[in-house]
Design an enzyme around this catalytic site. Sequence first.
Site, PDB file in Angstrom:
ATOM      1  N   SER A 166     129.789  13.029  92.376  1.00  0.00           N
ATOM      2  CA  SER A 166     130.946  12.385  91.760  1.00  0.00           C
ATOM      3  C   SER A 166     130.432  11.371  90.753  1.00  0.00           C
ATOM      4  CB  SER A 166     131.818  11.739  92.850  1.00  0.00           C
ATOM      5  OG  SER A 166     133.023  11.246  92.299  1.00  0.00           O
ATOM      6  N   HIS A 197     133.618  15.919  90.902  1.00  0.00           N
ATOM      7  CA  HIS A 197     134.965  15.375  90.745  1.00  0.00           C
ATOM      8  C   HIS A 197     135.245  15.185  89.260  1.00  0.00           C
ATOM      9  CE1 HIS A 197     134.627  13.555  95.050  1.00  0.00           C
ATOM     10  NE2 HIS A 197     134.805  14.873  95.059  1.00  0.00           N
ATOM     11  N   ASP A 204     133.433  12.518 100.302  1.00  0.00           N
ATOM     12  CA  ASP A 204     133.562  13.964 100.134  1.00  0.00           C
ATOM     13  C   ASP A 204     132.172  14.604 100.246  1.00  0.00           C
ATOM     14  OD1 ASP A 204     134.721  16.425  99.676  1.00  0.00           O
ATOM     15  OD2 ASP A 204     134.795  16.193  97.496  1.00  0.00           O
TER      16      ASP A 204
END
Length: 201
Positions: free
Chosen positions: A14, A41, A134
């Site tokens: 991310s 992301h 995540d």
Amino acid sequence: MKTNKYKAIVIGGSAGSMEVLLKFFHVLPKTFRVPIIIACHLHPLDNGGLVEFFRLQTNLRVKEAEDKEQIRSGYIYFSPANYHLLIEQDNTFSLSVDPKVNYARPSIDVLFESAAVAWADELIGIILTGANSDGTAGICAIKLNQGLTIAQDPSDSAYPVMPQAAIDTGKIDIILCVDELDMVLQYIGLDIKTKGSHNAG
């Protein structure tokens, strides 16, 4: 050097991960054949500019994954913006607009968990810098299926939350700094100069 048993590498990242990926891609030789599949992301309205950028920065072929597409060696695949990316048992991709997981779509967990089922102990999973957790469940799934799990060293991460969350599961095999990521090549049977690493835990 052992014969390569790994059939795929999945990477999740991310915030701050683009710079890490760029450094990693630069060390990959033209002969690199193991497919790399990435969930990052992205802004929901990303129009493929990220893929185009990386296409110009590596010797390998870079593209967005497409629904029902056969996974091929020598490619780097990115999840399209606003889609979950899954691996099917027949070595194809599946795209989903199911609800966000860990506030993200694409979700790293979704990619990793499906890849763990598809490739079991023939999979390498790598968690990079990021600002949420995540990928934690996905790392656990990869380890449960006896794959190899790697995390970026949190002290070397722009945003350490994501790799630290993965490490805290106790399911990470190896922790690497950015400058050590080329050691991944050894695990797929390519001989390189070792610069050092440390095992988790």
